[in-house]
Enzyme design. Structure first.
Site, PDB file in Angstrom:
ATOM      1  N   TYR A  46      50.768  13.197 101.553  1.00 20.87           N
ATOM      2  CA  TYR A  46      50.573  14.643 101.666  1.00 20.87           C
ATOM      3  C   TYR A  46      51.677  15.205 102.566  1.00 20.87           C
ATOM      4  O   TYR A  46      51.718  14.905 103.753  1.00 20.87           O
ATOM      5  CB  TYR A  46      49.198  14.924 102.260  1.00 20.87           C
ATOM      6  CG  TYR A  46      48.683  16.338 102.099  1.00 20.87           C
ATOM      7  CD1 TYR A  46      49.437  17.353 101.530  1.00 20.87           C
ATOM      8  CD2 TYR A  46      47.399  16.655 102.537  1.00 20.87           C
ATOM      9  CE1 TYR A  46      48.934  18.628 101.381  1.00 20.87           C
ATOM     10  CE2 TYR A  46      46.879  17.943 102.396  1.00 20.87           C
ATOM     11  CZ  TYR A  46      47.653  18.924 101.832  1.00 20.87           C
ATOM     12  OH  TYR A  46      47.164  20.188 101.699  1.00 20.87           O
ATOM     13  N   LYS A  95      51.866  14.960  97.318  1.00 22.98           N
ATOM     14  CA  LYS A  95      51.209  16.268  97.261  1.00 22.98           C
ATOM     15  C   LYS A  95      51.991  17.210  98.167  1.00 22.98           C
ATOM     16  O   LYS A  95      52.149  16.942  99.365  1.00 22.98           O
ATOM     17  CB  LYS A  95      49.756  16.164  97.716  1.00 22.98           C
ATOM     18  CG  LYS A  95      49.035  17.508  97.766  1.00 22.98           C
ATOM     19  CD  LYS A  95      47.603  17.355  98.274  1.00 22.98           C
ATOM     20  CE  LYS A  95      46.900  18.705  98.314  1.00 22.98           C
ATOM     21  NZ  LYS A  95      45.518  18.617  98.847  1.00 22.98           N
TER      22      LYS A  95
END
Length: 293
Positions: free
Chosen positions: A131, A156
């Protein structure tokens, strides 16, 4: 693991005693699964990852895996101090999760080699999607390096820097190939998907799916009028109070007939005025898709 479609990030409901409400979580995930998301990401940002005890995290993942019953991949949040992240990862593996969304390690920030070691250790337990947000801001070369680690399967993006993510996508696809997956992880990602699709990123996490899966699915299937009539006003509402990216989702779940309990501090619950605005937005969005059908 090949993710596709809308990625579902369920909330974490709490019962009257303040603890994890496993039955409500199972019902919440089951309702979402009826709309055929491409994956379930449990105990992540929308699920108040940073507010959960390790026991609650473990139990939430078990509920998600049991409810999904192999119909879609289930990934769990992991992150924070390395020891905690490893315990979360091992518990998720024991529960039957397919992978992890690796949150930033928060206050601990070292050179990139240290972050690589952090990711490598956790990816040895379960496949990892990194992330990129907050303290984790990566260059194209750094993402290429991470993509070459065994077990690192995706990125992400929670930054929204289109220039940067375009260069990252180009570098990884040139050096690693098409198997590495990218997805838009901005809050209310539907609003920015036009830009992300333009650079070849089709996957996205949908906060709206957690409380209005019919609207999120309609948008995914081409109801672009929702962008102006539902998503843009939703973003304006979400921006009124820090933490509403989670609080409004919980309020929306409550409007849908499930009792998710309050958010945990430092978040605050949405005000009655803002919940009424959310309810009106949902009703308006549904009137649009009913009219089109």
């Amino acid at each position: 693991m090949n993710l596709s479609g809308i990625l579902f990030f369920p909330i974490t409901p709490y019962g009257p005693d303040g603890g994890l409400a496993e039955d409500v979580l199972a019902e919440h995930i089951g309702r979402g699964l009826a709309h055929r998301p491409g994956g379930v990401f449990v105990a992540c940002g929308t699920g108040e990852f940073s507010a959960l005890s390790e026991d609650e995290h473990r139990r939430a993942v078990k509920v998600a895996v049991r409810t999904a019953a192999g119909s879609v991949p289930v990934l769990a949040g992991a992150g924070g101090p390395l020891g905690s992240a490893l315990r979360q990862a091992r518990a998720a593996r024991e529960a039957g999760a397919d992978g992890l969304l690796l949150m930033p390690p928060y206050l601990a920030k070292g050179p990139h080699d240290g972050f690589v070691a952090y990711v490598r250790a956790i990816a040895e337990v379960l496949p990892v999607i990194v992330y990129m947000r907050g303290s984790v801001v990566l260059t194209p070369e750094q993402v290429v390096q991470l993509a070459g680690l065994p077990g690192v399967i995706g990125l992400k993006d929670g930054l929204g820097d289109i220039d940067l993510i375009q260069r990252i996508v180009l570098a990884v696809r040139h050096e690693v190939g098409d198997g590495f997956q990218f997805f838009n992880g901005l809050p209310t990602a539907e609003l920015t998907m036009g830009a992300y699709r333009g650079i070849g990123v089709e996957l996205y996490s949908s906060a709206a799916f957690a409380f209005a899966p019919d609207l999120a699915t309609a948008y995914f299937n081409g109801a672009r009028q929702l962008l102006t009539e539902f998503y843009e006003p939703l973003v304006r509402l979400r921006s009124k109070v820090p933490g509403y990216a989670v609080s409004l989702v919980k309020a929306g779940v409550r409007l849908g007939g499930l009792e998710p309990g309050p958010v945990r501090p430092p978040l605050v619950d949405a005000s009655a005025e803002h919940v009424a605005e959310l309810e009106a937005l949902i009703k308006h969005g549904r009137s649009l898709i009913l009219h089109d059908s």
